[in-house]
Design an enzyme around this catalytic site. Structure first.
Site, PDB file in Angstrom:
ATOM      1  N   ARG A  35      72.210  36.447  85.065  1.00 28.93           N
ATOM      2  CA  ARG A  35      72.101  35.867  83.712  1.00 28.93           C
ATOM      3  C   ARG A  35      73.466  35.451  83.164  1.00 28.93           C
ATOM      4  NH1 ARG A  35      70.926  38.586  78.261  1.00 28.93           N
ATOM      5  NH2 ARG A  35      69.668  37.122  77.063  1.00 28.93           N
ATOM      6  N   ILE A  61      69.483  31.777  74.462  1.00 25.02           N
ATOM      7  CA  ILE A  61      68.914  32.187  75.751  1.00 25.02           C
ATOM      8  C   ILE A  61      68.019  33.369  75.399  1.00 25.02           C
ATOM      9  CG2 ILE A  61      70.984  33.580  76.289  1.00 25.02           C
ATOM     10  CD1 ILE A  61      70.447  33.151  79.258  1.00 25.02           C
ATOM     11  N   SER A  62      66.774  33.337  75.870  1.00 26.17           N
ATOM     12  CA  SER A  62      65.795  34.344  75.454  1.00 26.17           C
ATOM     13  C   SER A  62      66.185  35.737  75.964  1.00 26.17           C
ATOM     14  CB  SER A  62      64.416  34.001  76.000  1.00 26.17           C
ATOM     15  OG  SER A  62      64.109  32.658  75.745  1.00 26.17           O
ATOM     16  N   GLN A  63      65.539  36.716  75.339  1.00 23.98           N
ATOM     17  CA  GLN A  63      65.708  38.124  75.733  1.00 23.98           C
ATOM     18  C   GLN A  63      65.112  38.291  77.143  1.00 23.98           C
ATOM     19  OE1 GLN A  63      63.707  40.295  72.751  1.00 23.98           O
ATOM     20  NE2 GLN A  63      64.150  42.301  73.637  1.00 23.98           N
TER      21      GLN A  63
END
Ligand code: SAH
Length: 215
Positions: A35, A61-63
């Site tokens: 990530r 940026i999503s969890q």
């Protein structure tokens, strides 16, 4: 990987499992995609934390646990052609690329698409096509899709996306007003006119906006 890197990956996998991500294919894909490659500047150090983080163009940026749950709900198979609406950093697209045959991902911000394309190429992921487009119209020239994942919230599922889903196909998307809590839903196309809807969990995403961004 360094000891610290390995420990951070373990921490991320623990967070994913605790959130209910149990599909081994999804866990393996998320273990393989770093990530940190998709985050720049001061937040890079926090890439292993299970929180959303800022990316350019005012987006996020999503969890990771939400990425994991959405990917799991999508039930992607190795022969599937997938459309992602909302490339953002490219992180979710990279995970989909390990699970699917081909991924098309679109974003309304050119800068995000260019940056994501570079990172995805540097990771050697060659089954992803990145495009600048308003994804609320889908991607008619590549339709129908086996799977569609939308990572920005609309009030209702956009009808072009429903139309571009193959019969038997699945779409996962957040719906609801952007400034309140939204619901993650899964839509299964059961026939020419038939759709089943499941409500999965509350989520919070940036809004699906019309037209192209200015950067
Ligand atoms: N999936 C991303 C996170 C996406 S954030 C990741 O893994 O990092 C939501 C993204 O949706 C933003 O980048 C935003 O620009 C994009 N977006 C919003 N409305 C859109 C639209 N109509 N068409 C395409 N992209 C859109």
């Amino acid at each position: 990987m360094t000891d610290e890197g390995a420990e951070r990956t373990m921490q991320l996998l623990y967070a994913l499992r605790s959130a209910g991500v149990t599909d081994p294919r999804v866990l393996t894909a998320m273990e393989r995609i770093p990530r940190g490659h998709f985050i720049h500047g001061i937040f890079k150090d926090r890439a292993h934390e299970d929180v959303p983080l800022p990316i350019p163009c005012g987006q996020t940026i999503s969890q990771p646990s939400v990425v994991g749950l959405m990917t799991q709900a999508l039930q992607v198979g190795p022969r599937d052609k997938v459309l992602e609406v909302g490339t953002g950093s490219g992180y979710q697209a990279a995970i989909l690329a390990l699970l699917a045959r081909r991924v098309y991902t679109v974003d309304r911000h050119r800068d995000l698409v260019l940056q994501a394309r570079e990172i995805l190429e540097s990771l050697g992921l060659h089954n992803i096509t990145t495009l600048v487009a308003d994804g609320s119209h889908g991607l008619a020239e590549q339709a129908p899709f086996d799977r569609i994942l939308v990572t920005a919230a609309a009030e209702d599922p956009p009808s072009p996306l429903l139309a571009q889903l193959r019969i038997g196909g699945i779409m996962v998307l957040p719906v609801g007003q952007s400034d309140t809590v939204q619901s993650l839903i899964r839509v299964t196309r059961t026939g020419e006119k038939g759709f089943d809807y499941d409500e999965l969990r509350p989520v919070r995403f940036v809004p699906l906006l019309p037209g192209l961004g200015t950067d």
